[in-house]
Design a protein around this motif. Structure first.
Motif, PDB file in Angstrom:
ATOM      1  N   ASN A 232       0.824  -1.218   0.000  1.00  0.00           N
ATOM      2  CA  ASN A 232       0.000   0.000   0.000  1.00  0.00           C
ATOM      3  C   ASN A 232       0.854   1.263   0.000  1.00  0.00           C
ATOM      4  OD1 ASN A 232      -2.572  -1.098  -0.120  1.00  0.00           O
ATOM      5  ND2 ASN A 232      -2.703  -1.394   2.092  1.00  0.00           N
ATOM      6  N   LYS A 233       1.941   1.235   0.741  1.00  0.00           N
ATOM      7  CA  LYS A 233       2.845   2.385   0.787  1.00  0.00           C
ATOM      8  C   LYS A 233       3.420   2.666  -0.588  1.00  0.00           C
ATOM      9  CE  LYS A 233       6.779   4.235   3.386  1.00  0.00           C
ATOM     10  NZ  LYS A 233       7.761   3.959   4.478  1.00  0.00           N
ATOM     11  N   LEU A 234       3.809   1.608  -1.301  1.00  0.00           N
ATOM     12  CA  LEU A 234       4.361   1.775  -2.645  1.00  0.00           C
ATOM     13  C   LEU A 234       3.299   2.266  -3.620  1.00  0.00           C
ATOM     14  CD1 LEU A 234       6.800   1.455  -4.514  1.00  0.00           C
ATOM     15  CD2 LEU A 234       6.086  -0.911  -4.915  1.00  0.00           C
ATOM     16  N   LEU A 235       2.067   1.745  -3.492  1.00  0.00           N
ATOM     17  CA  LEU A 235       0.988   2.176  -4.380  1.00  0.00           C
ATOM     18  C   LEU A 235       0.686   3.656  -4.193  1.00  0.00           C
ATOM     19  CD1 LEU A 235      -1.490  -0.844  -4.126  1.00  0.00           C
ATOM     20  CD2 LEU A 235      -0.087  -0.207  -6.093  1.00  0.00           C
ATOM     21  N   ILE A 236       0.665   4.116  -2.946  1.00  0.00           N
ATOM     22  CA  ILE A 236       0.429   5.537  -2.662  1.00  0.00           C
ATOM     23  C   ILE A 236       1.545   6.388  -3.263  1.00  0.00           C
ATOM     24  CG2 ILE A 236       0.359   7.256  -0.804  1.00  0.00           C
ATOM     25  CD1 ILE A 236      -1.026   5.079   0.920  1.00  0.00           C
ATOM     26  N   LYS A 237       2.770   5.934  -3.112  1.00  0.00           N
ATOM     27  CA  LYS A 237       3.921   6.643  -3.662  1.00  0.00           C
ATOM     28  C   LYS A 237       3.816   6.769  -5.178  1.00  0.00           C
ATOM     29  CE  LYS A 237       8.992   6.513  -3.630  1.00  0.00           C
ATOM     30  NZ  LYS A 237      10.185   5.740  -3.157  1.00  0.00           N
ATOM     31  N   ARG A 238       3.375   5.691  -5.821  1.00  0.00           N
ATOM     32  CA  ARG A 238       3.226   5.707  -7.287  1.00  0.00           C
ATOM     33  C   ARG A 238       2.102   6.648  -7.720  1.00  0.00           C
ATOM     34  NH1 ARG A 238       3.826  -0.808  -8.463  1.00  0.00           N
ATOM     35  NH2 ARG A 238       6.125  -0.877  -8.475  1.00  0.00           N
ATOM     36  N   ARG A 239       0.999   6.666  -6.954  1.00  0.00           N
ATOM     37  CA  ARG A 239      -0.112   7.566  -7.291  1.00  0.00           C
ATOM     38  C   ARG A 239       0.321   9.028  -7.172  1.00  0.00           C
ATOM     39  NH1 ARG A 239      -3.320   4.148  -3.628  1.00  0.00           N
ATOM     40  NH2 ARG A 239      -4.287   2.485  -4.861  1.00  0.00           N
ATOM     41  N   ILE A 240       1.042   9.347  -6.121  1.00  0.00           N
ATOM     42  CA  ILE A 240       1.539  10.719  -5.936  1.00  0.00           C
ATOM     43  C   ILE A 240       2.462  11.108  -7.088  1.00  0.00           C
ATOM     44  CG2 ILE A 240       3.007  12.174  -4.483  1.00  0.00           C
ATOM     45  CD1 ILE A 240       1.921  10.625  -2.062  1.00  0.00           C
ATOM     46  N   LYS A 241       3.305  10.172  -7.494  1.00  0.00           N
ATOM     47  CA  LYS A 241       4.238  10.429  -8.595  1.00  0.00           C
ATOM     48  C   LYS A 241       3.486  10.719  -9.887  1.00  0.00           C
ATOM     49  CE  LYS A 241       8.412   8.490 -10.694  1.00  0.00           C
ATOM     50  NZ  LYS A 241       9.339   7.307 -10.717  1.00  0.00           N
ATOM     51  N   LYS A 242       2.398   9.969 -10.133  1.00  0.00           N
ATOM     52  CA  LYS A 242       1.593  10.190 -11.336  1.00  0.00           C
ATOM     53  C   LYS A 242       0.918  11.557 -11.306  1.00  0.00           C
ATOM     54  CE  LYS A 242       0.492   5.423 -12.620  1.00  0.00           C
ATOM     55  NZ  LYS A 242      -0.591   4.423 -12.779  1.00  0.00           N
ATOM     56  N   VAL A 243       0.393  11.922 -10.130  1.00  0.00           N
ATOM     57  CA  VAL A 243      -0.271  13.223  -9.987  1.00  0.00           C
ATOM     58  C   VAL A 243       0.721  14.348 -10.230  1.00  0.00           C
ATOM     59  CG1 VAL A 243      -1.362  14.779  -8.338  1.00  0.00           C
ATOM     60  CG2 VAL A 243      -2.065  12.385  -8.440  1.00  0.00           C
ATOM     61  N   LEU A 244       1.909  14.246  -9.660  1.00  0.00           N
ATOM     62  CA  LEU A 244       2.936  15.271  -9.839  1.00  0.00           C
ATOM     63  C   LEU A 244       3.357  15.371 -11.301  1.00  0.00           C
ATOM     64  CD1 LEU A 244       5.168  14.682  -6.688  1.00  0.00           C
ATOM     65  CD2 LEU A 244       3.590  16.573  -7.108  1.00  0.00           C
ATOM     66  N   LYS A 245       3.454  14.216 -11.956  1.00  0.00           N
ATOM     67  CA  LYS A 245       3.837  14.200 -13.378  1.00  0.00           C
ATOM     68  C   LYS A 245       2.771  14.899 -14.208  1.00  0.00           C
ATOM     69  CE  LYS A 245       5.324  11.043 -17.043  1.00  0.00           C
ATOM     70  NZ  LYS A 245       5.545   9.602 -17.412  1.00  0.00           N
ATOM     71  N   PHE A 246       1.485  14.624 -13.915  1.00  0.00           N
ATOM     72  CA  PHE A 246       0.388  15.275 -14.620  1.00  0.00           C
ATOM     73  C   PHE A 246       0.385  16.777 -14.343  1.00  0.00           C
ATOM     74  CE2 PHE A 246      -3.975  16.895 -14.547  1.00  0.00           C
ATOM     75  CZ  PHE A 246      -4.356  16.633 -15.854  1.00  0.00           C
ATOM     76  N   TYR A 247       0.636  17.138 -13.093  1.00  0.00           N
ATOM     77  CA  TYR A 247       0.646  18.552 -12.702  1.00  0.00           C
ATOM     78  C   TYR A 247       1.739  19.312 -13.446  1.00  0.00           C
ATOM     79  CZ  TYR A 247       0.935  22.696  -9.725  1.00  0.00           C
ATOM     80  OH  TYR A 247       0.977  23.984  -9.266  1.00  0.00           O
ATOM     81  N   LYS A 248       2.921  18.723 -13.544  1.00  0.00           N
ATOM     82  CA  LYS A 248       4.030  19.355 -14.257  1.00  0.00           C
ATOM     83  C   LYS A 248       3.688  19.528 -15.734  1.00  0.00           C
ATOM     84  CE  LYS A 248       7.756  17.757 -11.228  1.00  0.00           C
ATOM     85  NZ  LYS A 248       8.945  16.868 -11.097  1.00  0.00           N
ATOM     86  N   TYR A 249       3.024  18.502 -16.318  1.00  0.00           N
ATOM     87  CA  TYR A 249       2.624  18.569 -17.719  1.00  0.00           C
ATOM     88  C   TYR A 249       1.593  19.677 -17.919  1.00  0.00           C
ATOM     89  CZ  TYR A 249       0.492  17.192 -22.148  1.00  0.00           C
ATOM     90  OH  TYR A 249      -0.006  17.180 -23.419  1.00  0.00           O
ATOM     91  N   PHE A 250       0.635  19.783 -16.978  1.00  0.00           N
ATOM     92  CA  PHE A 250      -0.422  20.794 -17.068  1.00  0.00           C
ATOM     93  C   PHE A 250       0.174  22.197 -16.971  1.00  0.00           C
ATOM     94  CE2 PHE A 250      -3.705  23.468 -15.116  1.00  0.00           C
ATOM     95  CZ  PHE A 250      -4.731  23.290 -16.031  1.00  0.00           C
ATOM     96  N   ILE A 251       1.155  22.374 -16.084  1.00  0.00           N
ATOM     97  CA  ILE A 251       1.794  23.688 -15.911  1.00  0.00           C
ATOM     98  C   ILE A 251       2.503  24.117 -17.200  1.00  0.00           C
ATOM     99  CG2 ILE A 251       3.657  24.916 -14.723  1.00  0.00           C
ATOM    100  CD1 ILE A 251       1.127  24.632 -13.069  1.00  0.00           C
ATOM    101  N   LYS A 252       3.140  23.143 -17.868  1.00  0.00           N
ATOM    102  CA  LYS A 252       3.861  23.454 -19.116  1.00  0.00           C
ATOM    103  C   LYS A 252       2.902  23.951 -20.189  1.00  0.00           C
ATOM    104  CE  LYS A 252       7.774  20.299 -18.519  1.00  0.00           C
ATOM    105  NZ  LYS A 252       8.449  19.088 -19.033  1.00  0.00           N
ATOM    106  N   ILE A 253       1.685  23.331 -20.211  1.00  0.00           N
ATOM    107  CA  ILE A 253       0.679  23.744 -21.202  1.00  0.00           C
ATOM    108  C   ILE A 253       0.210  25.164 -20.926  1.00  0.00           C
ATOM    109  CG2 ILE A 253      -1.635  23.282 -22.082  1.00  0.00           C
ATOM    110  CD1 ILE A 253      -1.150  20.345 -21.567  1.00  0.00           C
TER     111      ILE A 253
END
Length: 253
Positions: A232-253
Motif C-alpha cells: 500500500n505504501k508503494l501504491l500511494i507513492k506511485r499515485r503521488i508520482k503520477k499526480v505530480l507528473k500530470f501537474y508538471k505537464y499541465f503547468i507546461k501547457i
C-alpha cells in the motif's frame, strides 16, 4: 569496447561482435523496448539474449565509467554469484561496455535465452494455472533462501522470474539482476518489505505470508500485515508520482 566473457562462451567472441554492430536493426525484440532493449539472436544453434541498457544522462555516464560498476557488469557478476550459491538464472555469457572521454556510452548484458519457460506474472494472472499455489510457495521458498544468504533482490516484481518445469519440479530463474543489496543479516521487516513490488492481490499475499511465516518461524498474520502495508505504501507513492507528473505537464501547457 570492453568485452568480458564467461570462460565457457569465449568462442562466441567474433559472432557477438558482429551482432553488436547490427543490434539496432536485427534480432527478435522482447517487450516494447521503451526503456531497455532486449533482443535474442541465434548464434550457431545457441539462442543468446542481449539486453541493451537505456542511455544515461551525462552525469551518470561519468559515474558509471569512473566510480560505479555499469548495470551490465553488475548483471554479469551477480549472475555468477547467484549460480555459485545454487540459485537459478540464465547462464551469463558476457558483458559489453563502450566509453568515450566523458563516460559510458552504451552497455549490454548477454545471457543464454531460457526456452520453454513462463513468468510468475502468468501464474498470478490465471487462477486455474496448473500447480499455481505450489509454484507460489516455491517462489516464496526461493526468496527465503535469498534473504538467508543476505541478498535483497530489489526488482522483486513478477515479470523478473522465469519458471521452467523440469521433470516434476519447477525451477525459478531470476532475471533483471543489476539491482541487489547485500547484508550479513536481513531482519524480518526488511525481508517482508522486499515483497512490496510483487502484487496487491490479497489471495496471493496470503499464500506468500503463510509460507514465509512457516519457513521463518513468524506468524502468518504478522507476515501478511507487513507485506500488505509495504504494498500500500508503494501504491500511494506511485499515485503521488503520477499526480505530480500530470501537474508538471499541465503547468507546461
Amino acid at each position: 569496447m570492453k568485452l568480458i566473457f564467461d570462460e565457457n562462451f569465449s568462442q562466441y567472441e567474433e559472432e557477438i561482435i558482429g551482432i553488436l554492430k547490427k543490434f539496432k536493426n536485427d534480432g527478435k525484440l522482447i517487450g516494447n523496448g521503451s526503456r531497455n532493449v532486449i533482443k535474442f539472436f541465434d548464434v550457431n544453434g545457441t539462442v543468446l539474449n542481449f539486453k541493451s541498457f537505456k542511455q544515461h544522462n551525462i552525469i551518470n555516464r561519468h559515474v558509471y565509467k569512473f566510480y560505479r560498476k555499469s548495470k551490465a557488469r553488475r548483471s554479469f557478476e551477480y549472475a555468477h554469484m547467484l549460480i555459485d550459491k545454487n540459485f537459478h538464472t540464465p547462464k551469463p555469457v558476457a558483458y559489453v561496455e563502450n566509453h568515450d572521454l566523458i563516460g559510458l556510452t552504451s552497455s549490454y548484458y548477454i545471457s543464454e535465452q531460457l526456452e520453454n519457460s513462463f513468468t510468475l506474472t502468468d501464474v498470478f494472472a490465471d487462477i486455474s494455472f496448473p500447480d499455481r499455489e505450489r509454484i507460489i510457495k516455491e517462489y516464496t521458498s526461493m526468496m527465503f533462501r535469498l534473504h538467508n544468504n543476505g541478498i535483497q533482490f530489489i526488482d522483486n516484481s513478477s515479470n523478473n522470474f522465469l519458471i521452467k518445469k523440469e521433470n516434476d519440479n519447477y525451477s525459478i530463474y531470476l532475471v533483471d539482476l543489476n539491482r541487489m543489496n547485500f547484508y550479513d543479516n536481513i531482519e524480518i521487516d526488511k525481508r517482508l518489505k522486499n515483497f512490496a513490488r510483487l502484487t496487491d492481490n490479497k489471495e496471493i499475499i496470503k499464500i506468500i505470508a503463510e509460507e514465509y511465516g512457516s519457513l521463518s518461524g513468524t506468524s502468518s498474520e504478522f507476515c501478511f500485515n507487513k507485506i500488505f502495508q509495504a504494498v500500500n505504501k508503494l501504491l500511494i507513492k506511485r499515485r503521488i508520482k503520477k499526480v505530480l507528473k500530470f501537474y508538471k505537464y499541465f503547468i507546461k501547457i
